[in-house]
Design a protein around this motif. Sequence first.
Motif, PDB file in Angstrom:
ATOM      1  N   GLU A  54      -9.270  -2.645  10.851  1.00  0.00           N
ATOM      2  CA  GLU A  54      -9.152  -1.388  11.597  1.00  0.00           C
ATOM      3  C   GLU A  54      -8.423  -0.327  10.776  1.00  0.00           C
ATOM      4  N   TYR A  55      -7.419  -0.770  10.036  1.00  0.00           N
ATOM      5  CA  TYR A  55      -6.674   0.169   9.196  1.00  0.00           C
ATOM      6  C   TYR A  55      -7.571   0.753   8.105  1.00  0.00           C
ATOM      7  N   GLN A  56      -8.410  -0.078   7.526  1.00  0.00           N
ATOM      8  CA  GLN A  56      -9.310   0.401   6.474  1.00  0.00           C
ATOM      9  C   GLN A  56     -10.341   1.378   7.031  1.00  0.00           C
ATOM     10  N   TYR A  57     -10.865   1.098   8.220  1.00  0.00           N
ATOM     11  CA  TYR A  57     -11.809   2.037   8.846  1.00  0.00           C
ATOM     12  C   TYR A  57     -11.102   3.357   9.176  1.00  0.00           C
ATOM     13  N   HIS A  58      -9.839   3.262   9.573  1.00  0.00           N
ATOM     14  CA  HIS A  58      -9.075   4.468   9.857  1.00  0.00           C
ATOM     15  C   HIS A  58      -8.943   5.328   8.595  1.00  0.00           C
ATOM     16  N   LEU A  59      -8.678   4.697   7.465  1.00  0.00           N
ATOM     17  CA  LEU A  59      -8.573   5.424   6.194  1.00  0.00           C
ATOM     18  C   LEU A  59      -9.890   6.116   5.853  1.00  0.00           C
ATOM     19  N   LEU A  60     -10.983   5.404   6.071  1.00  0.00           N
ATOM     20  CA  LEU A  60     -12.291   5.996   5.771  1.00  0.00           C
ATOM     21  C   LEU A  60     -12.557   7.204   6.663  1.00  0.00           C
ATOM     22  N   GLY A  61     -12.093   7.141   7.900  1.00  0.00           N
ATOM     23  CA  GLY A  61     -12.302   8.267   8.804  1.00  0.00           C
ATOM     24  C   GLY A  61     -11.522   9.503   8.410  1.00  0.00           C
ATOM     25  N   ASN A  68      -4.227   9.989   3.403  1.00  0.00           N
ATOM     26  CA  ASN A  68      -5.615   9.724   3.013  1.00  0.00           C
ATOM     27  C   ASN A  68      -5.863   9.986   1.539  1.00  0.00           C
ATOM     28  N   VAL A  69      -4.837   9.739   0.699  1.00  0.00           N
ATOM     29  CA  VAL A  69      -4.990   9.995  -0.725  1.00  0.00           C
ATOM     30  C   VAL A  69      -6.097   9.123  -1.316  1.00  0.00           C
ATOM     31  N   LEU A  70      -6.880   9.714  -2.185  1.00  0.00           N
ATOM     32  CA  LEU A  70      -7.969   8.997  -2.853  1.00  0.00           C
ATOM     33  C   LEU A  70      -7.431   8.370  -4.137  1.00  0.00           C
ATOM     34  N   PRO A  71      -8.124   7.384  -4.750  1.00  0.00           N
ATOM     35  CA  PRO A  71      -9.417   6.844  -4.330  1.00  0.00           C
ATOM     36  C   PRO A  71      -9.271   5.705  -3.321  1.00  0.00           C
ATOM     37  N   LEU A  72      -9.947   5.843  -2.213  1.00  0.00           N
ATOM     38  CA  LEU A  72      -9.865   4.848  -1.147  1.00  0.00           C
ATOM     39  C   LEU A  72     -10.480   3.510  -1.559  1.00  0.00           C
ATOM     40  N   LYS A  73     -11.491   3.559  -2.420  1.00  0.00           N
ATOM     41  CA  LYS A  73     -12.151   2.316  -2.831  1.00  0.00           C
ATOM     42  C   LYS A  73     -11.149   1.363  -3.488  1.00  0.00           C
ATOM     43  N   LYS A  74     -10.291   1.916  -4.366  1.00  0.00           N
ATOM     44  CA  LYS A  74      -9.299   1.075  -5.039  1.00  0.00           C
ATOM     45  C   LYS A  74      -8.252   0.573  -4.047  1.00  0.00           C
ATOM     46  N   ARG A  75      -7.874   1.402  -3.089  1.00  0.00           N
ATOM     47  CA  ARG A  75      -6.882   0.989  -2.104  1.00  0.00           C
ATOM     48  C   ARG A  75      -7.407  -0.140  -1.235  1.00  0.00           C
ATOM     49  N   ILE A  76      -8.640  -0.007  -0.773  1.00  0.00           N
ATOM     50  CA  ILE A  76      -9.235  -1.047   0.069  1.00  0.00           C
ATOM     51  C   ILE A  76      -9.424  -2.338  -0.724  1.00  0.00           C
ATOM     52  N   LYS A  77      -9.846  -2.190  -1.981  1.00  0.00           N
ATOM     53  CA  LYS A  77     -10.026  -3.371  -2.831  1.00  0.00           C
ATOM     54  C   LYS A  77      -8.702  -4.093  -3.042  1.00  0.00           C
ATOM     55  N   MET A  78      -7.617  -3.323  -3.234  1.00  0.00           N
ATOM     56  CA  MET A  78      -6.308  -3.945  -3.442  1.00  0.00           C
ATOM     57  C   MET A  78      -5.813  -4.623  -2.161  1.00  0.00           C
ATOM     58  N   MET A  79      -6.122  -4.050  -0.995  1.00  0.00           N
ATOM     59  CA  MET A  79      -5.717  -4.663   0.276  1.00  0.00           C
ATOM     60  C   MET A  79      -6.374  -6.021   0.464  1.00  0.00           C
ATOM     61  N   ASN A  80      -7.589  -6.167  -0.025  1.00  0.00           N
ATOM     62  CA  ASN A  80      -8.335  -7.415   0.131  1.00  0.00           C
ATOM     63  C   ASN A  80      -8.130  -8.377  -1.035  1.00  0.00           C
ATOM     64  N   LYS A  81      -7.357  -7.972  -2.021  1.00  0.00           N
ATOM     65  CA  LYS A  81      -7.138  -8.796  -3.208  1.00  0.00           C
ATOM     66  C   LYS A  81      -6.181  -9.943  -2.897  1.00  0.00           C
ATOM     67  N   LYS A  82      -6.425 -11.087  -3.499  1.00  0.00           N
ATOM     68  CA  LYS A  82      -5.544 -12.240  -3.336  1.00  0.00           C
ATOM     69  C   LYS A  82      -4.207 -11.946  -4.000  1.00  0.00           C
ATOM     70  N   ARG A  83      -3.110 -12.314  -3.320  1.00  0.00           N
ATOM     71  CA  ARG A  83      -1.784 -12.023  -3.845  1.00  0.00           C
ATOM     72  C   ARG A  83      -1.530 -12.769  -5.158  1.00  0.00           C
ATOM     73  N   THR A  84      -0.941 -12.082  -6.129  1.00  0.00           N
ATOM     74  CA  THR A  84      -0.639 -12.680  -7.431  1.00  0.00           C
ATOM     75  C   THR A  84       0.519 -13.667  -7.296  1.00  0.00           C
ATOM     76  N   LYS A  85       0.411 -14.800  -8.015  1.00  0.00           N
ATOM     77  CA  LYS A  85       1.463 -15.813  -7.965  1.00  0.00           C
ATOM     78  C   LYS A  85       2.757 -15.274  -8.548  1.00  0.00           C
ATOM     79  N   GLY A  86       3.878 -15.703  -7.948  1.00  0.00           N
ATOM     80  CA  GLY A  86       5.183 -15.187  -8.338  1.00  0.00           C
ATOM     81  C   GLY A  86       5.539 -15.434  -9.792  1.00  0.00           C
ATOM     82  N   VAL A  87       5.021 -16.534 -10.381  1.00  0.00           N
ATOM     83  CA  VAL A  87       5.358 -16.844 -11.761  1.00  0.00           C
ATOM     84  C   VAL A  87       4.872 -15.759 -12.719  1.00  0.00           C
ATOM     85  N   ALA A  88       3.877 -14.990 -12.292  1.00  0.00           N
ATOM     86  CA  ALA A  88       3.328 -13.938 -13.160  1.00  0.00           C
ATOM     87  C   ALA A  88       4.308 -12.788 -13.370  1.00  0.00           C
ATOM     88  N   LYS A  89       5.398 -12.764 -12.590  1.00  0.00           N
ATOM     89  CA  LYS A  89       6.395 -11.702 -12.796  1.00  0.00           C
ATOM     90  C   LYS A  89       7.051 -11.797 -14.170  1.00  0.00           C
TER      91      LYS A  89
END
Length: 477
Positions: free
Chosen positions: A220-227, A242-263
């Motif tokens: 719902e949040y992603q659809y709200h951003l698109l609107g 509503n700052v662009l680019p929304l495509k990158k924001r939505i892609k990052m929201m759906n991205k699997k969280r990086t493992k902590g060791v990568a810090k």
Amino acid sequence: MYFLKLNIAFIILFAFYKLVFSNDTFFSWRRISLLGLYVVALLVPGLNCSYWLNTSVEMSSVANEYANVVLPVVTITPNNGTVQNWEAIVTIAYCVVASLLFLRFLWQLFSIFMLRRRCKTTEVCGEKVYLLDQGEGPFSFFSWIFMDPKRHNPKELDEIITHELLHCRQYHSLDILITELFSIAFWINPFVWLLKREVRLNLEFLADNSVLTSGLDSKEYQYHLLGLAYRKNVATISNNFNVLPLKKRIKMMNKKRTKGVAKAKYVLCIPMAVMLLVVSNVEIIAREIAAAANDREVPIVKVERQVTKPLTTLEEKSIKVVSNDMPSSIEKETVEKETVVPQVKENEPSAVTDDESFVEAPEEEQTDQTQKKGKQVVYTVSEEMPTFKGNLLSWLSENIKYPVEAASNGEQGTVIVKYIITANGEVKDPVIVRSISPSLDKEALRVVSVMPRWNPGKNKGKAVSVYYTIPVRFKLQ
């Protein structure tokens, strides 16, 4: 040179960020590293670590190539006596564009303050907001949240408030102002603008992540951003919902969280900063190597008295020769040597003076300003090298004249002049370490002897006397 080094640093640091950090989900760490890149780019070109680096064989090899290929040489032609000074024109044009961008920045700030003054306030989800009435999208600036509650349902209002509150509480507007000012100052560098874009995008990743971790529905949040994608924004220096680019924001929201060791990869920022510091000191080391090479070709000779009239015969004088062919800690004995001093007309600045007597500082003592037998120590390289008050190459180009006699005789080539910049910034004892002809040598000595005061070199915060070398190329067209 600092300006050039800083812009090169931005290019390298942007590439480093994109390669190492741009795909992980450690948004807070990325925010710190992005701001750190600006600090590194700003500080590293001005730090001098040549004292620790000039003993390295590898660094000496690199600096030697730099000295032969890159170090600037003043070129003088007989047509107009100076090189056409395009740099002043470019500088003026650059400053005009930067001024226009800065005025635009001030206008945006003024617009936000004026908008706050005329907007009515209300309370939404327990937070004070300023009411928009012209269809603009929601945004925040420091602790001020602007929105039109009538255009959103209760769930959307909750999302917007959660998003903008994170911007306010973490002072994201400060990051934006910093990146805007850097973009204005270095507008000609496209990588500065790209780095600003990365900062803005990461701030939105942080705010989006706060919405998702608060328990609100991701879809719902992603659809709200698109609107809100095409809703008008008030100013580019605000945190727009509503700052662009929304495509990158939505892609990052759906991205699997990086493992902590990568810090652990963020530790790479330290060697990157060290590498930039080493590279930025190549020019200083190159000048030292060039000066040392010139010393080996023609030993530096100090005459004990001032020349006040032309010398047409050779004179036997007691002199001290300092050569880099010997260990610098061993002082050579005083020897008798024939010296040819360039002819100097009366009332003209002389090539050498007896105001002060100088000796070259031994290498192991070059971190201290010491006195030896009443003579002032002169450093080959100092922690902070002397700097000309203005543009040295432009000043030389404007003040050197091609001697008519030399042009008539077809004389051309590169004259190298070495001189001392004293602790009070005066230019002393110019000598020719690479000669072409008497007339060209004399002109090079003349212009060096009338130089204005420099900013002196420093060791441990104290002004010291330092050797400096200038190559001047006389070229016939």
